[in-house]
Design a protein around this motif. Structure first.
Motif, PDB file in Angstrom:
ATOM      1  N   SER A   5      25.555   8.743 -23.476  1.00 34.93           N
ATOM      2  CA  SER A   5      26.281   9.887 -22.919  1.00 34.93           C
ATOM      3  C   SER A   5      26.638   9.684 -21.447  1.00 34.93           C
ATOM      4  O   SER A   5      27.756  10.014 -21.022  1.00 34.93           O
ATOM      5  CB  SER A   5      25.451  11.165 -23.063  1.00 34.93           C
ATOM      6  OG  SER A   5      25.078  11.388 -24.403  1.00 34.93           O
ATOM      7  N   LYS A  25      33.391   3.417 -28.510  1.00 35.44           N
ATOM      8  CA  LYS A  25      32.402   4.454 -28.220  1.00 35.44           C
ATOM      9  C   LYS A  25      30.971   4.011 -28.505  1.00 35.44           C
ATOM     10  O   LYS A  25      30.031   4.765 -28.264  1.00 35.44           O
ATOM     11  CB  LYS A  25      32.716   5.719 -29.035  1.00 35.44           C
ATOM     12  CG  LYS A  25      34.006   6.418 -28.638  1.00 35.44           C
ATOM     13  CD  LYS A  25      33.936   6.985 -27.225  1.00 35.44           C
ATOM     14  CE  LYS A  25      35.151   7.827 -26.902  1.00 35.44           C
ATOM     15  NZ  LYS A  25      35.081   8.389 -25.525  1.00 35.44           N
ATOM     16  N   ILE A  30      27.217   7.011 -19.789  1.00 38.39           N
ATOM     17  CA  ILE A  30      28.235   5.980 -19.555  1.00 38.39           C
ATOM     18  C   ILE A  30      29.445   6.169 -20.473  1.00 38.39           C
ATOM     19  O   ILE A  30      30.174   5.221 -20.766  1.00 38.39           O
ATOM     20  CB  ILE A  30      27.637   4.560 -19.699  1.00 38.39           C
ATOM     21  CG1 ILE A  30      26.948   4.391 -21.054  1.00 38.39           C
ATOM     22  CG2 ILE A  30      26.666   4.289 -18.564  1.00 38.39           C
ATOM     23  CD1 ILE A  30      26.484   2.968 -21.311  1.00 38.39           C
ATOM     24  N   GLN A  31      29.644   7.401 -20.924  1.00 36.84           N
ATOM     25  CA  GLN A  31      30.824   7.807 -21.686  1.00 36.84           C
ATOM     26  C   GLN A  31      30.957   7.075 -23.022  1.00 36.84           C
ATOM     27  O   GLN A  31      32.051   6.747 -23.463  1.00 36.84           O
ATOM     28  CB  GLN A  31      32.092   7.631 -20.844  1.00 36.84           C
ATOM     29  CG  GLN A  31      32.079   8.498 -19.581  1.00 36.84           C
ATOM     30  CD  GLN A  31      33.334   8.352 -18.754  1.00 36.84           C
ATOM     31  OE1 GLN A  31      33.859   7.263 -18.589  1.00 36.84           O
ATOM     32  NE2 GLN A  31      33.827   9.457 -18.233  1.00 36.84           N
ATOM     33  N   ARG A  32      29.823   6.853 -23.671  1.00 38.82           N
ATOM     34  CA  ARG A  32      29.794   6.362 -25.042  1.00 38.82           C
ATOM     35  C   ARG A  32      29.286   7.488 -25.947  1.00 38.82           C
ATOM     36  O   ARG A  32      28.739   8.482 -25.463  1.00 38.82           O
ATOM     37  CB  ARG A  32      28.904   5.128 -25.180  1.00 38.82           C
ATOM     38  CG  ARG A  32      29.287   3.977 -24.264  1.00 38.82           C
ATOM     39  CD  ARG A  32      30.623   3.342 -24.603  1.00 38.82           C
ATOM     40  NE  ARG A  32      30.939   2.282 -23.657  1.00 38.82           N
ATOM     41  CZ  ARG A  32      30.607   0.991 -23.815  1.00 38.82           C
ATOM     42  NH1 ARG A  32      29.965   0.624 -24.924  1.00 38.82           N
ATOM     43  NH2 ARG A  32      30.902   0.104 -22.908  1.00 38.82           N
ATOM     44  N   GLU A  33      29.454   7.290 -27.237  1.00 37.53           N
ATOM     45  CA  GLU A  33      29.028   8.306 -28.199  1.00 37.53           C
ATOM     46  C   GLU A  33      28.213   7.653 -29.310  1.00 37.53           C
ATOM     47  O   GLU A  33      28.535   7.756 -30.492  1.00 37.53           O
ATOM     48  CB  GLU A  33      30.246   9.042 -28.765  1.00 37.53           C
ATOM     49  CG  GLU A  33      31.023   9.825 -27.709  1.00 37.53           C
ATOM     50  CD  GLU A  33      32.283  10.478 -28.246  1.00 37.53           C
ATOM     51  OE1 GLU A  33      32.545  10.360 -29.474  1.00 37.53           O
ATOM     52  OE2 GLU A  33      33.012  11.092 -27.447  1.00 37.53           O
TER      53      GLU A  33
END
Length: 282
Positions: free
Chosen positions: A249, A17, A251-254
Protein backbone atom coordinates in the motif's frame (compact mmCIF):
# COMPACT_ATOMS: atom_id res chain seq x y z
CA UNK A 1 21.05 -18.20 -28.38
CA UNK A 2 17.42 -17.15 -27.87
CA UNK A 3 15.67 -18.49 -24.75
CA UNK A 4 11.98 -18.14 -23.88
CA UNK A 5 11.47 -15.40 -21.31
CA UNK A 6 8.48 -14.07 -19.36
CA UNK A 7 8.04 -11.23 -16.92
CA UNK A 8 5.06 -11.75 -14.65
CA UNK A 9 3.37 -9.81 -11.86
CA UNK A 10 2.65 -11.93 -8.78
CA UNK A 11 0.01 -11.63 -6.04
CA UNK A 12 -2.20 -9.36 -8.14
CA UNK A 13 -4.88 -9.61 -10.80
CA UNK A 14 -3.86 -6.24 -12.32
CA UNK A 15 -0.57 -5.64 -14.13
CA UNK A 16 1.90 -3.30 -12.42
CA UNK A 17 0.24 -3.72 -9.01
CA UNK A 18 2.03 -6.82 -7.66
CA UNK A 19 5.62 -8.06 -7.43
CA UNK A 20 7.40 -8.53 -10.78
CA UNK A 21 9.45 -11.62 -11.59
CA UNK A 22 11.59 -12.56 -14.57
CA UNK A 23 11.43 -16.22 -15.63
CA UNK A 24 14.04 -17.81 -17.89
CA UNK A 25 12.07 -20.76 -19.19
CA UNK A 26 15.00 -23.04 -20.09
CA UNK A 27 18.32 -22.47 -18.33
CA UNK A 28 20.00 -25.67 -19.52
CA UNK A 29 23.56 -24.97 -20.63
CA UNK A 30 23.85 -21.66 -18.80
CA UNK A 31 26.69 -21.30 -16.31
CA UNK A 32 26.29 -19.99 -12.77
CA UNK A 33 28.07 -16.82 -13.89
CA UNK A 34 25.50 -16.34 -16.68
CA UNK A 35 22.60 -16.88 -14.29
CA UNK A 36 24.01 -14.27 -11.92
CA UNK A 37 24.66 -11.83 -14.76
CA UNK A 38 21.10 -12.17 -16.09
CA UNK A 39 19.67 -11.60 -12.58
CA UNK A 40 21.77 -8.47 -12.17
CA UNK A 41 20.62 -7.24 -15.59
CA UNK A 42 16.91 -7.73 -14.95
CA UNK A 43 17.48 -5.81 -11.70
CA UNK A 44 14.33 -7.28 -10.15
CA UNK A 45 14.08 -8.61 -6.62
CA UNK A 46 14.29 -12.15 -8.09
CA UNK A 47 14.85 -13.90 -11.40
CA UNK A 48 14.16 -17.61 -11.81
CA UNK A 49 15.79 -20.19 -14.05
CA UNK A 50 13.92 -23.37 -15.01
CA UNK A 51 15.84 -26.66 -15.28
CA UNK A 52 14.96 -30.36 -15.58
CA UNK A 53 14.19 -31.91 -12.18
CA UNK A 54 16.75 -34.04 -10.35
CA UNK A 55 14.04 -35.52 -8.13
CA UNK A 56 11.67 -37.78 -10.09
CA UNK A 57 8.72 -36.51 -8.01
CA UNK A 58 9.19 -32.94 -9.29
CA UNK A 59 7.75 -31.38 -12.43
CA UNK A 60 10.76 -29.06 -12.79
CA UNK A 61 13.65 -27.57 -10.85
CA UNK A 62 14.05 -23.85 -10.32
CA UNK A 63 17.00 -21.76 -9.22
CA UNK A 64 16.14 -18.39 -7.70
CA UNK A 65 18.57 -15.48 -7.96
CA UNK A 66 18.56 -11.95 -6.56
CA UNK A 67 20.95 -9.30 -7.83
CA UNK A 68 23.29 -10.35 -5.00
CA UNK A 69 23.14 -14.15 -5.12
CA UNK A 70 21.06 -17.33 -4.99
CA UNK A 71 18.19 -18.12 -2.60
CA UNK A 72 17.12 -21.63 -1.56
CA UNK A 73 13.45 -20.60 -1.60
CA UNK A 74 11.23 -17.57 -2.14
CA UNK A 75 7.47 -17.30 -2.37
CA UNK A 76 6.57 -14.99 -5.23
CA UNK A 77 9.18 -16.63 -7.51
CA UNK A 78 7.57 -20.00 -6.76
CA UNK A 79 4.11 -18.83 -7.85
CA UNK A 80 5.39 -16.70 -10.73
CA UNK A 81 7.44 -19.53 -12.21
CA UNK A 82 4.53 -21.97 -11.91
CA UNK A 83 2.23 -19.48 -13.64
CA UNK A 84 4.69 -18.93 -16.49
CA UNK A 85 5.14 -22.65 -17.09
CA UNK A 86 1.44 -23.46 -16.91
CA UNK A 87 0.71 -20.69 -19.41
CA UNK A 88 3.33 -22.19 -21.73
CA UNK A 89 1.70 -25.64 -21.53
CA UNK A 90 4.25 -27.30 -19.26
CA UNK A 91 3.30 -30.99 -18.74
CA UNK A 92 2.41 -31.98 -15.18
CA UNK A 93 2.82 -35.39 -13.60
CA UNK A 94 -0.36 -34.92 -11.54
CA UNK A 95 -3.23 -32.81 -12.92
CA UNK A 96 -4.15 -29.89 -10.69
CA UNK A 97 -0.88 -29.98 -8.78
CA UNK A 98 2.65 -28.75 -9.45
CA UNK A 99 5.72 -29.98 -7.62
CA UNK A 100 8.67 -27.59 -7.71
CA UNK A 101 12.18 -28.65 -6.80
CA UNK A 102 14.36 -25.91 -5.31
CA UNK A 103 17.02 -25.33 -2.67
CA UNK A 104 14.77 -26.32 0.25
CA UNK A 105 13.58 -29.50 -1.48
CA UNK A 106 10.13 -30.13 -2.98
CA UNK A 107 7.43 -27.45 -2.76
CA UNK A 108 3.86 -28.26 -3.82
CA UNK A 109 1.83 -25.67 -5.73
CA UNK A 110 -1.96 -26.02 -5.86
CA UNK A 111 -3.99 -24.82 -8.85
CA UNK A 112 -7.41 -23.32 -8.05
CA UNK A 113 -10.40 -23.30 -10.39
CA UNK A 114 -10.09 -19.51 -10.83
CA UNK A 115 -6.46 -19.74 -11.90
CA UNK A 116 -5.00 -18.69 -8.57
CA UNK A 117 -1.94 -20.58 -7.41
CA UNK A 118 -0.89 -21.37 -3.85
CA UNK A 119 2.30 -22.89 -2.50
CA UNK A 120 2.57 -25.05 0.59
CA UNK A 121 4.54 -23.12 3.18
CA UNK A 122 7.78 -24.95 3.99
CA UNK A 123 8.49 -26.01 7.54
CA UNK A 124 10.03 -23.29 9.66
CA UNK A 125 11.98 -22.72 12.87
CA UNK A 126 10.65 -19.98 15.16
CA UNK A 127 12.84 -18.14 17.66
CA UNK A 128 11.52 -15.33 19.92
CA UNK A 129 13.58 -12.16 19.59
CA UNK A 130 13.96 -8.92 21.48
CA UNK A 131 16.18 -5.91 20.79
CA UNK A 132 15.95 -2.29 21.90
CA UNK A 133 16.76 -1.27 18.33
CA UNK A 134 13.26 -2.20 17.18
CA UNK A 135 11.82 1.13 18.33
CA UNK A 136 14.46 3.30 16.67
CA UNK A 137 14.61 1.11 13.54
CA UNK A 138 10.88 1.58 12.95
CA UNK A 139 10.58 5.05 14.52
CA UNK A 140 7.58 3.60 16.36
CA UNK A 141 6.46 2.53 19.81
CA UNK A 142 3.15 1.07 18.54
CA UNK A 143 4.00 -2.54 19.27
CA UNK A 144 1.38 -5.23 19.90
CA UNK A 145 2.60 -6.42 23.28
CA UNK A 146 0.28 -9.45 23.21
CA UNK A 147 2.49 -11.07 20.55
CA UNK A 148 6.24 -11.59 20.57
CA UNK A 149 8.64 -10.46 17.84
CA UNK A 150 10.03 -13.65 16.33
CA UNK A 151 12.65 -14.79 13.84
CA UNK A 152 11.13 -17.31 11.42
CA UNK A 153 13.53 -19.34 9.31
CA UNK A 154 12.32 -21.36 6.30
CA UNK A 155 15.52 -21.17 4.27
CA UNK A 156 15.04 -17.40 4.04
CA UNK A 157 14.93 -15.68 7.45
CA UNK A 158 12.43 -12.97 8.43
CA UNK A 159 12.11 -10.98 11.63
CA UNK A 160 8.37 -10.59 12.33
CA UNK A 161 7.33 -7.59 14.44
CA UNK A 162 3.64 -7.24 15.43
CA UNK A 163 2.27 -3.70 15.61
CA UNK A 164 -0.91 -2.48 17.28
CA UNK A 165 -2.90 -1.80 14.08
CA UNK A 166 -2.77 -1.63 10.30
CA UNK A 167 -2.47 2.15 10.54
CA UNK A 168 0.58 1.78 12.77
CA UNK A 169 2.12 -0.40 10.05
CA UNK A 170 1.40 2.22 7.38
CA UNK A 171 2.80 5.01 9.55
CA UNK A 172 6.26 3.42 9.95
CA UNK A 173 9.11 5.45 8.45
CA UNK A 174 12.20 3.32 9.12
CA UNK A 175 15.64 4.52 10.12
CA UNK A 176 17.84 2.83 7.54
CA UNK A 177 20.94 2.73 9.76
CA UNK A 178 19.13 1.27 12.77
CA UNK A 179 17.11 -1.16 10.64
CA UNK A 180 20.35 -2.41 9.11
CA UNK A 181 21.87 -2.87 12.58
CA UNK A 182 18.72 -4.63 13.80
CA UNK A 183 18.75 -7.06 10.88
CA UNK A 184 22.43 -7.76 11.45
CA UNK A 185 21.75 -8.49 15.13
CA UNK A 186 18.92 -10.84 14.18
CA UNK A 187 20.86 -12.32 11.23
CA UNK A 188 17.81 -12.08 8.95
CA UNK A 189 17.17 -11.31 5.30
CA UNK A 190 14.49 -8.75 6.15
CA UNK A 191 11.88 -7.48 8.58
CA UNK A 192 8.11 -7.91 8.25
CA UNK A 193 5.83 -5.66 10.25
CA UNK A 194 2.14 -6.49 10.48
CA UNK A 195 -1.05 -5.25 12.10
CA UNK A 196 -4.76 -6.04 12.05
CA UNK A 197 -7.12 -4.17 9.71
CA UNK A 198 -10.58 -2.97 10.79
CA UNK A 199 -13.28 -5.66 10.75
CA UNK A 200 -15.13 -4.13 7.78
CA UNK A 201 -12.18 -4.52 5.38
CA UNK A 202 -11.86 -7.33 2.81
CA UNK A 203 -8.45 -8.24 4.21
CA UNK A 204 -7.55 -8.95 7.81
CA UNK A 205 -3.89 -7.78 7.98
CA UNK A 206 -1.71 -5.01 6.58
CA UNK A 207 1.89 -6.16 6.14
CA UNK A 208 5.13 -4.56 4.98
CA UNK A 209 8.46 -6.23 4.16
CA UNK A 210 11.49 -4.01 4.79
CA UNK A 211 15.07 -4.73 3.72
CA UNK A 212 18.34 -2.83 3.60
CA UNK A 213 20.32 -3.50 0.43
CA UNK A 214 23.59 -1.75 -0.41
CA UNK A 215 22.92 0.78 2.33
CA UNK A 216 19.48 1.76 1.04
CA UNK A 217 15.97 0.92 2.23
CA UNK A 218 14.04 -1.45 -0.01
CA UNK A 219 10.36 -2.21 0.52
CA UNK A 220 9.28 -5.41 -1.18
CA UNK A 221 5.94 -4.99 -3.01
CA UNK A 222 4.50 -8.41 -2.05
CA UNK A 223 6.47 -11.15 -0.33
CA UNK A 224 5.49 -14.81 -0.47
CA UNK A 225 8.16 -16.11 1.89
CA UNK A 226 7.51 -13.47 4.56
CA UNK A 227 3.77 -14.15 4.39
CA UNK A 228 4.49 -17.87 4.69
CA UNK A 229 6.61 -17.13 7.77
CA UNK A 230 3.75 -15.06 9.20
CA UNK A 231 1.30 -17.92 8.63
CA UNK A 232 3.68 -20.31 10.43
CA UNK A 233 3.91 -17.78 13.27
CA UNK A 234 0.12 -17.62 13.61
CA UNK A 235 -0.17 -21.42 13.42
CA UNK A 236 2.35 -21.78 16.24
CA UNK A 237 0.02 -19.64 18.37
CA UNK A 238 -2.96 -21.83 17.47
CA UNK A 239 -4.43 -19.24 15.09
CA UNK A 240 -5.47 -21.32 12.09
CA UNK A 241 -8.40 -19.39 10.66
CA UNK A 242 -8.03 -18.55 6.94
CA UNK A 243 -7.24 -14.90 6.27
CA UNK A 244 -6.25 -12.40 3.59
CA UNK A 245 -3.33 -9.95 3.80
CA UNK A 246 -2.70 -6.67 2.03
CA UNK A 247 0.81 -5.57 1.07
CA UNK A 248 2.42 -2.78 -0.95
CA UNK A 249 0.00 0.00 0.00
CA UNK A 250 2.75 2.49 0.93
CA UNK A 251 4.50 2.06 -2.44
CA UNK A 252 1.28 2.18 -4.48
CA UNK A 253 0.95 -1.55 -5.10
CA UNK A 254 -2.11 -3.68 -4.46
CA UNK A 255 -0.74 -7.03 -3.37
CA UNK A 256 -3.31 -9.49 -2.07
CA UNK A 257 -2.37 -12.75 -0.36
CA UNK A 258 -4.77 -15.55 0.56
CA UNK A 259 -3.67 -17.78 3.45
CA UNK A 260 -5.51 -21.07 3.96
CA UNK A 261 -4.93 -23.66 6.68
CA UNK A 262 -5.56 -27.37 6.31
CA UNK A 263 -4.48 -30.49 8.15
CA UNK A 264 -1.94 -31.22 5.46
CA UNK A 265 -0.45 -27.78 4.76
CA UNK A 266 -0.59 -24.02 5.05
CA UNK A 267 -1.28 -22.52 1.61
CA UNK A 268 -0.02 -19.10 0.51
CA UNK A 269 -1.80 -18.03 -2.65
CA UNK A 270 -2.81 -15.33 -5.07
CA UNK A 271 -3.28 -14.38 -8.70
CA UNK A 272 -0.52 -13.79 -11.25
CA UNK A 273 -0.59 -11.99 -14.60
CA UNK A 274 1.89 -12.05 -17.49
CA UNK A 275 3.24 -8.67 -18.58
CA UNK A 276 6.03 -9.62 -21.03
CA UNK A 277 6.19 -12.79 -23.14
CA UNK A 278 9.10 -13.23 -25.54
CA UNK A 279 12.71 -14.31 -25.73
CA UNK A 280 16.02 -13.22 -24.28
CA UNK A 281 19.39 -13.45 -26.05
CA UNK A 282 22.01 -15.25 -23.95
Amino acid sequence: MQVAFKQVDVFTSSAFKGNPLAVIMDAQGLSDAQLAAIARWTNLSETTFVLPPQDEAADYRVRIFTVEGELPFAGHPTLGTAHALLEAGWPLKTPGKIVQECGVGLVEVKISHDGALAFAAPAATLTPFSDALMSSALNSEAFDLSQAPTIVDMGIRWLLIPLSSAQAVLDVVPSVADLHRLQQHADVNGTMIFGALPADENEQYEVRALLVENGSLTEDPVTGSANACLARYFAAQGQTRDYRARQGSVIQREGRIQVSFSDAAIWIGGQTVTVIDGTIAV
